[in-house]
Design an enzyme around this catalytic site. Structure first.
Site, PDB file in Angstrom:
ATOM      1  N   TYR B 116       0.862  -1.179   0.000  1.00 20.48           N
ATOM      2  CA  TYR B 116       0.000   0.000   0.000  1.00 20.48           C
ATOM      3  C   TYR B 116       0.899   1.229   0.000  1.00 20.48           C
ATOM      4  O   TYR B 116       1.912   1.283   0.700  1.00 20.48           O
ATOM      5  CB  TYR B 116      -0.884   0.002   1.254  1.00 20.48           C
ATOM      6  CG  TYR B 116      -1.732   1.245   1.407  1.00 20.48           C
ATOM      7  CD1 TYR B 116      -3.014   1.305   0.877  1.00 20.48           C
ATOM      8  CD2 TYR B 116      -1.248   2.377   2.081  1.00 20.48           C
ATOM      9  CE1 TYR B 116      -3.805   2.446   1.006  1.00 20.48           C
ATOM     10  CE2 TYR B 116      -2.025   3.515   2.215  1.00 20.48           C
ATOM     11  CZ  TYR B 116      -3.298   3.541   1.683  1.00 20.48           C
ATOM     12  OH  TYR B 116      -4.063   4.675   1.806  1.00 20.48           O
ATOM     13  N   GLU B 204      -3.473   7.644  -3.882  1.00 19.03           N
ATOM     14  CA  GLU B 204      -3.461   6.343  -3.196  1.00 19.03           C
ATOM     15  C   GLU B 204      -3.277   5.222  -4.211  1.00 19.03           C
ATOM     16  O   GLU B 204      -3.983   5.169  -5.224  1.00 19.03           O
ATOM     17  CB  GLU B 204      -4.781   6.150  -2.439  1.00 19.03           C
ATOM     18  CG  GLU B 204      -4.800   4.906  -1.558  1.00 19.03           C
ATOM     19  CD  GLU B 204      -6.146   4.727  -0.863  1.00 19.03           C
ATOM     20  OE1 GLU B 204      -7.186   4.753  -1.545  1.00 19.03           O
ATOM     21  OE2 GLU B 204      -6.147   4.568   0.369  1.00 19.03           O
TER      22      GLU B 204
END
Lengths: 307, 394
Positions: B116, B204
């Site tokens: 991530y 993101e």
């Protein structure tokens, strides 16, 4: 006494020749505030005329400060140029810059905040209504009004009000004045995620100000600034404090008008902030109509006289 | 402002952030030519909407999954046909869902490990922060809650930018091997450049992946931009997809109204964002449900009030309206006159409670009373909220 500004404070207005800045410069002059200079690059040497008063205009903040002794600036310049206007105040060594401008890019504020590190100038805002220290005259005239708040709803007294939102500040001040309770200073710190002065900074000043007997702290969803201030108050403040948090019904992930009013995580919600307020001994206003009454309850509980 | 994944990835490529090869299509007829630009083999088919949870979403026609893995391009073409033009409901879209108007085909990558990576503003320090984790492809909130030790944060000094030692620190923590490290460093460096130069409010990548060949790729891309900075990014404004926005919200923005549709039956019209939020709250407090957030700003001119009423009555769920104006500087009588004219112009039939306070309020209330319209006056926010809740439930 009051915090940050008094009826003696000399202010300059950046953007005084603009429509917005000009309108509020007149209202501040009418209120009896010492507006001693205007700054509009390229219009140095001209004057801003209002009701028999001639306010000199300068090309730069430094020139205006040197000639008039102004220590505070109210910034009304448009968003693309506002960060530059703030830095000009910092460079000129003003005590306080109050940025009224709404819509400044967040990156600009990130850079400004970094550039202000270690400097003596304090920033309030941006995207804020400014601050008012009421005077002793009719409709609190003779006080210091910086920004866009209505001066006449104030009354000189001993309650400090701090809020991110303009109209909620007015709502709280109006409720207090209607009940005959005056204010030491009301401060709108602004609705952006990056601002110069936090709730915590202001409540510390109210705590140190012998003239402030009680505090109303108004917050919103988004960020954790109110929580930080509440925890500090619990540990350090003996004065009665009432609190209100707007946005209990706001859905997550949507920006509620203010760039900073957005629920990103669990700690950002109204519910969690209200829970911390209660845990820290802050009397929570059940509705926005209850803010002044909540402070009265808190003052009674501590045996403090507000007026 | 939000953009689609395929748009974000095109921008990523420009900034040197590697993504799997892909191409977007907006019509059934163009699927073949679009797929022809990709190599034969396993292909991902991805619905393009501005909402997360696409993979686990369901189409209103019963088809399951807004993101699908297909073994061949032929299968991808068939799958895309089931998505395009249909409405996808995910955890984030609400029950109404979103119509899929663009399909993004990408080469299906072989995944060695998922990570991530995000960059956003750290409000506590007023500085950009990189958030990364070895746990990719899952909800990051869950990682933060269950295994916070697997979440790494690097705060960036805006005066100096992202430093090389910070990139190295992050790479060591994420545990990349030698080849991966070189590629990851380049990706992180370029992603920060993208974040900073485009005035992103959030970037993101979930998941960021490594492949058996040592590549590091952004398998997904979620990007939003700071609305306040759009004036200096016309190239980003051009990516705005009005299909993804509420038509009432678009209309509102033309009149400088800040409007957000909600599910309740009591509409509100307020000046100031904080007061508008707390007006919604007080409606709820007295047993009603707010139909919207609506901030008319400092002025509340007649044109704005007319536009606001039109938007409000366009919502079939609305059963009543609460106007809450604190006219600090503005003359309340001017506002009242504007409200009366707006009610007449729109031909408003719904119950209307008006709470006016501030400058010249007595004259304003008199104007409302004299108008011959059935406008109920509220004395305080609480009084006004109680009145509208009662009128709507009657």
């Amino acid at each position: 006494m009051a915090i940050l500004i008094s009826s003696e404070t000399k202010i300059l207005i950046q953007g005084i020749t603009g429509d917005f800045g000009g309108r509020h410069a007149k209202l501040s002059l009418d209120y009896g505030t010492q507006v001693v200079a205007g700054v509009t690059p390229g219009k140095g040497g001209q004057f801003f005329d209002h009701a028999g008063k001639k306010v000199p205009i300068f090309n730069s903040v430094a020139d205006a400060k040197k000639a008039t002794g102004a220590t505070v600036s109210a910034i009304f310049v448009p968003p693309p140029f506002a960060a530059d206007a703030i830095l000009e105040c910092v460079d000129a060594g003003l005590d306080l810059a109050v940025a009224i401008t709404e819509g400044i890019p967040i990156k600009d504020m990130v850079r400004v905040k970094r550039a202000m590190q270690g400097k003596s100038t304090r920033l309030i805002g941006p995207n804020c209504p400014g601050l008012v220290t009421p005077g002793t005259g009719e409709g609190s005239n003779g006080g210091c009004r910086i920004g866009i708040a209505p001066g006449y709803i104030h009354k000189k007294g001993h309650v400090g009000v701090v809020s991110r939102s303009g109209t909620l500040t007015y709502e709280a001040v109006f409720q207090l004045t209607t009940l005959g309770i005056g204010q030491s200073t009301s401060v709108g710190i602004g609705g952006d995620p990056v601002n110069g002065t936090s709730h915590l900074d202001i409540v510390k000043m109210f705590n140190d100000d012998p003239d402030t007997h009680g505090i109303i702290m108004i917050g919103e969803i988004g960020g954790t600034a109110e929580v930080e201030a509440a925890r500090w108050l619990k540990a350090n403040c003996k004065k009665p404090v009432a609190g209100f948090i707007a946005g209990a019904t706001a859905p997550a992930g949507r920006r509620m008008g203010h760039a900073g009013a957005i629920i990103g995580g669990a700690e950002d919600t109204a519910e969690s902030k209200i829970a911390v307020f209660k845990e820290c001994g802050i009397e929570v206003a059940i509705t926005p109509s209850d803010m002044a009454d909540a402070l009265i309850r808190a003052a009674k509980a501590r045996g403090v006289t507000l007026s | 402002m939000n953009i689609h994944e395929y748009q974000a990835k095109a921008l990523f490529e420009k900034f040197g952030v590697p993504v799997p090869k892909g191409a977007a299509a907006t019509s059934l007829e163009s699927f073949k030519t679009t797929l022809a630009t990709l190599p034969e083999g396993a292909t991902m088919v991805k619905s393009q909407i501005h909402a997360g949870g696409r993979g686990k979403g369901t189409f209103t026609n019963g088809f399951k999954g807004g993101v699908k893995f297909c073994k061949t391009k032929a299968e991808a073409e068939e799958t895309a046909g089931k998505m395009l033009g249909n409405t996808l409901v995910t955890a984030q879209t609400g029950p109404a869902g979103r119509k899929v108007q663009t399909i993004y085909f990408t080469v299906a990558s072989t995944i060695k490990k998922e990570y991530y990576l995000a960059i956003l503003l750290d409000r506590a320090t007023s500085k950009p922060v990189i958030v990364a984790s070895t746990e990719g492809g899952v909800e990051i909130e869950k990682v933060a809650h269950d295994t916070p030790e697997k979440l790494f944060k690097i705060v960036i000094d805006p005066a100096f930018g992202l430093a090389e030692y910070q990139i190295r620190e992050l790479i060591f923590k994420l545990g990349f091997d030698a080849t991966e490290s070189k590629n990851a460093a380049k990706l992180i460096r370029n992603l920060y450049k993208f974040y900073w130069e485009t005035d992103s409010s959030m970037v993101e990548i979930n998941p960021l992946i490594t492949t058996p060949e040592g590549e590091v790729l952004a398998l997904d891309a979620k990007v939003s931009f700071d609305d306040n900075a759009l004036f200096r990014h016309p190239e980003i404004v051009a990516l705005r997809d009005l299909n993804e926005e509420d038509s009432k919200e678009i209309e509102a923005s033309k009149y400088s109204l800040s409007y957000i549709a909600l599910d309740g039956s009591i509409a509100c019209l307020v000046n100031g964002a904080g007061l508008a939020m707390s007006t919604m709250d007080i409606i709820k407090h007295f047993g009603g449900e707010p139909a919207n957030f609506l901030d008319v700003g400092g002025g509340a001119s007649k044109d704005q009030v007319v536009a606001a009423f039109k938007i409000i009555v366009g919502d079939p769920n609305v059963k009543g309206i609460l106007v809450n104006i604190f006219g600090g500087i503005m003359d309340c009588n001017v506002i009242a006159t504007g409200i009366v004219e707006a009610v007449k112009e729109v031909g408003l039939k719904l119950p209307l409670v008006v709470r006016l306070e501030g400058n010249n309020v007595a004259a304003g209330k008199a104007t409302l009373a004299k108008s011959g319209l059935t406008i109920v006056s509220g004395d305080s926010m609480a009084d006004a909220a109680k009145k509208i809740v009662k009128l709507v439930s009657a």
